[in-house]
Design an enzyme around this catalytic site. Sequence first.
Site, PDB file in Angstrom:
ATOM      1  N   ASP A  90       0.871  -1.037  -0.024  1.00  0.00           N
ATOM      2  CA  ASP A  90      -0.184  -0.030   0.086  1.00  0.00           C
ATOM      3  C   ASP A  90       0.761   1.226   0.176  1.00  0.00           C
ATOM      4  O   ASP A  90       1.988   1.173   0.365  1.00  0.00           O
ATOM      5  CB  ASP A  90      -0.874   0.144   1.236  1.00  0.00           C
ATOM      6  N   ASP A  91       0.078   2.333  -0.462  1.00  0.00           N
ATOM      7  CA  ASP A  91       0.586   3.870  -0.337  1.00  0.00           C
ATOM      8  C   ASP A  91       1.603   4.045  -1.271  1.00  0.00           C
ATOM      9  O   ASP A  91       2.390   5.164  -1.039  1.00  0.00           O
ATOM     10  CB  ASP A  91       1.128   3.932   1.154  1.00  0.00           C
ATOM     11  N   HIS A 141      -6.341   2.962  -4.117  1.00  0.00           N
ATOM     12  CA  HIS A 141      -6.116   3.217  -2.781  1.00  0.00           C
ATOM     13  C   HIS A 141      -6.555   4.771  -2.539  1.00  0.00           C
ATOM     14  O   HIS A 141      -6.007   5.198  -1.670  1.00  0.00           O
ATOM     15  CB  HIS A 141      -4.947   2.808  -2.312  1.00  0.00           C
ATOM     16  N   HIS A 145      -5.599   9.669  -0.087  1.00  0.00           N
ATOM     17  CA  HIS A 145      -5.335   8.800   1.185  1.00  0.00           C
ATOM     18  C   HIS A 145      -5.991   9.367   2.202  1.00  0.00           C
ATOM     19  O   HIS A 145      -5.485   9.625   3.482  1.00  0.00           O
ATOM     20  CB  HIS A 145      -3.824   8.470   1.496  1.00  0.00           C
ATOM     21  N   TYR A 182      -6.890   3.341   5.748  1.00  0.00           N
ATOM     22  CA  TYR A 182      -7.281   2.890   6.909  1.00  0.00           C
ATOM     23  C   TYR A 182      -8.391   1.927   7.060  1.00  0.00           C
ATOM     24  O   TYR A 182      -8.799   1.685   8.277  1.00  0.00           O
ATOM     25  CB  TYR A 182      -7.595   4.200   7.765  1.00  0.00           C
ATOM     26  N   HIS A 236       3.765  -2.138   3.309  1.00  0.00           N
ATOM     27  CA  HIS A 236       3.669  -0.809   2.994  1.00  0.00           C
ATOM     28  C   HIS A 236       5.010  -0.706   2.113  1.00  0.00           C
ATOM     29  O   HIS A 236       5.900  -0.471   2.630  1.00  0.00           O
ATOM     30  CB  HIS A 236       3.237   0.328   3.805  1.00  0.00           C
TER      31      HIS A 236
END
Length: 290
Positions: A90-91, A141, A145, A182, A236
């Site tokens: 992720d991210d 995603h 964010h 989250y 991540h």
Amino acid sequence: MKHSTQLLLSAFASLYLASCSPEKSPPVTPSRTPVPPVKTTANTAYRTPATSGAAMRNPDVNMPSNFDKAGGISFSRVAAPGPYIAITFDDGPHASNTPRLLDILRARNVKATFYVIGRSVDMYPGIVRRTVAEGHEIGNHSYTHTKLSGLSNDRVISEMRKTEDAIFNASGVRPRTMRPPYGALTQSQRQMVHQTFGYPTILWDVDPLDWKRPGSSVVTSRILSGTKNGSIILVHDLHGSSVDAMPETLDGLLRKGFRFVTVSQLLAMAGTAQASAGSPAAGGLHGTGD
Ligand SMILES: [Zn+2]
């Protein structure tokens, strides 16, 4: 003009990245290896190069990825008919950590799923292009964010659409699943997103809390002890220390007999896919650091 815009974007990204996780994070570790040049095009079939050195290799799996009949709009794990797992990152994309991770994955023939942030995709489209060319899956995603559960449907749709467009512009493919930042998306939002974009909401059942930087060996041991058949693992690639943990983690999972597939492939497995209506279970290693 273009240069100063990029500078501004970079500064903005640094600010944003520093606030991505609930806890304060030290500066991102610089890459140890040079970023390889992106040479792929959307039409070039990618062939995984031979593994060199001692790295184990994920077997080639010819799995369908059509999950339309899987049922359910929300998954944190899948009832897989064998030792199949999906590792998710992720991210990203991140300028140096993501290419370094791609090298680690390529050496082991491991296919992963990347839940990317649209704004970062617009900054680093070449990394997303390379990710797709090397056989990985891209998921949505959100664009900024942000916590989607407090937003109107229109704003959620805007976050999803801008990210889908960024991914398509960068790589020529559209995401097929989403993961809310989250893990926060209400049940009615999940239905709305599924109806609007066809995305199931993908959560996770293995969370090493790597964003808290517990150290590579802790990340590895948490993942190795928590992973079961059909698991969806949350990591991540934004954090250099998380990428540092991946060689040991991937080798350990391969040694245990697990087979890596993408999220779509995992969802497509038989009619045995299992819907999970709720958020990740409270307690244990489940957290809010996605
Ligand atoms: Zn996230």
